[in-house]
Design a protein around this motif. Structure first.
Motif: not given
Ligand code: SF4
Ligand code: SF4
Ligand code: FES
Length: 389
Positions: A40, A58, A62, A64
């Motif tokens: 990322h 995050k 994402d 998770s």
């Protein structure tokens, strides 16, 4: 004053955001899938922390991603990870520094080692780290009768344990402990540093019992291989290996504990061989470690048994020409003039009335000061009389 953290540096302060690519190791043991990496790219000022980078990834890409954190200020010890293979605190590692130490410009973040992964960057501290801390009775055992008023402890004793008290239980030292990789039962650097906090406290009633326990345990103080990894990893300057060495010096020098693991004899054999020859003579190390520091040590039955069990490894080493029979049997010696200098060091240390230890942690590090460590420490009044040789 705590020593400067190992990951600290002086980043170039810039309010301009830059792009940083994070490569994060993902793993969910419950999914049944193998671990994998994701990348990322985040935007942050270079002096911001790797933790802030992970949290941005995050939040933006994402939700998770598993990461544990709380204080974001190197206090709570919850954000331990490996950044580019080095254990430390994510909140205490600057993005620009992490990028500079990366292999390919991408900051690689993975969970700490030696502990099972719960999810992604979160490891199970209870399963390893906390279990080991509990093993060392991590509280003060009061002497009795308990004083009615405040128990005043002398300053020197407190200076001595301050370094181990600085631990924030982040587990970074446990992550890369080489001895623990080989022997998962090794009590480990963090727990042993914790143990010194009480062994060094004059209020504790069971210092000798604690030392006896740690010396006799085959996974105790003599299991450490002096690899220095825990010193490099610790973000708070606790230097766990040094605390382990202090435990050993207390066990042998102060309490004369001769343990069943031959730890005390092994150390004595090392010290004597260097004193006699200036170099380690491996062929003598084993018999002396078992049979004591004399020529007759060779005939100690346990030394023979150990030698027999080591024969396959010795044969392999000879076949691979790592050692030669003559090289092992003949004493390794240095020139007489050099040996004299080595022995002068021994004379100096052994001739002292009391052993001396300088607490460099308390005095801090002053790179601009040209003085010797001794002069610096004495200048701050933090010299500590204790066990050092
Ligand atoms: S110095 Fe000892 S305790 Fe520290 S990491 Fe190495 S083996 Fe482990
Ligand atoms: S000794 Fe250092 S690295 Fe180890 S748990 Fe404590 S603070 Fe963390
Ligand atoms: S979040 Fe507390 S030490 Fe990093």
């Amino acid at each position: 004053m705590a020593a400067e953290p190992t990951t600290a540096h002086s980043p170039t302060r810039s309010d301009v955001s830059e792009s940083f690519t994070l490569r994060i190791r993902r793993y969910d043991p419950e999914s049944g899938e193998a671990p994998y990496w994701v990348e990322h790219t985040i935007e942050l000022e270079p002096h911001r922390s790797v933790l802030e980078g992970i949290l941005q990834a995050k939040g933006r890409f994402d939700g998770s991603i598993g990461i544990r954190c709380s204080c974001k200020a190197a206090i709570c010890g919850s954000c331990g990870v490996r950044v580019n293979g080095q254990p430390g605190l994510a909140c205490h590692t600057h993005l620009d520094r992490a990028k500079a130490t990366s292999r390919d410009g991408v900051i690689e973040i993975e969970p700490m080692g030696n502990m099972p992964v719960i999810k992604d960057l979160i490891v199970d501290m209870d399963a390893v780290h906390w279990k080991k801390v509990q093993r060392v009775t991590p509280w003060l055992i009061n002497k009795t009768p308990i004083p009615e008023r405040e128990y005043i402890v002398d300053r020197e004793s407190m200076v001595d344990v301050t370094q181990s008290m600085a631990c924030i239980q982040c587990g970074a030292c446990v992550s890369d402990c080489l001895a623990m990789e080989v022997d998962p039962l090794f009590i480990g650097p963090a727990a042993l540093a914790k143990s010194y906090r009480f062994v060094g406290d004059p209020r504790d009633a069971e210092q000798r019992e604690r030392l006896m326990d740690l010396a006799e345990d085959p996974h105790g103080i003599y299991d450490c291989t002096h690899c220095f990894k825990c010193i490099e990893a610790c973000p708070k300057g606790v230097a766990p290996m040094n605390q382990i060495m202090r435990l050993r010096r207390r066990a042998t020098g102060d309490h004369h504990i001769v343990d069943r693991n031959n730890g005390e004899r092994h150390e004595a054999a090392f010290v004597t061989l260097i004193k006699n020859y200036g170099l380690l003579w491996e062929a003598e190390l084993l018999p002396r470690s078992y049979g004591g520091n004399s020529w007759f040590g060779k005939f100690a039955p346990p030394a023979g048994l150990e030698l027999a069990s080591s024969l396959p490894a010795i044969t392999k080493a000879v076949m691979r020409r790592k050692v030669t029979i003559m090289g092992a049997v003949k004493p390794h010696k240095i020139p007489p003039a050099d040996l004299k200098q080595v022995q002068a060091i021994y004379d100096e240390i052994e001739g002292r009335d009391k052993r001396i230890e300088y607490n460099l942690y308390i005095s801090g590090r002053d790179e601009d000061n040209e003085d010797s460590p001794q002069e610096r420490v004495e200048a701050t009044g933090d010299a500590k009389s204790e066990d050092n040789a």
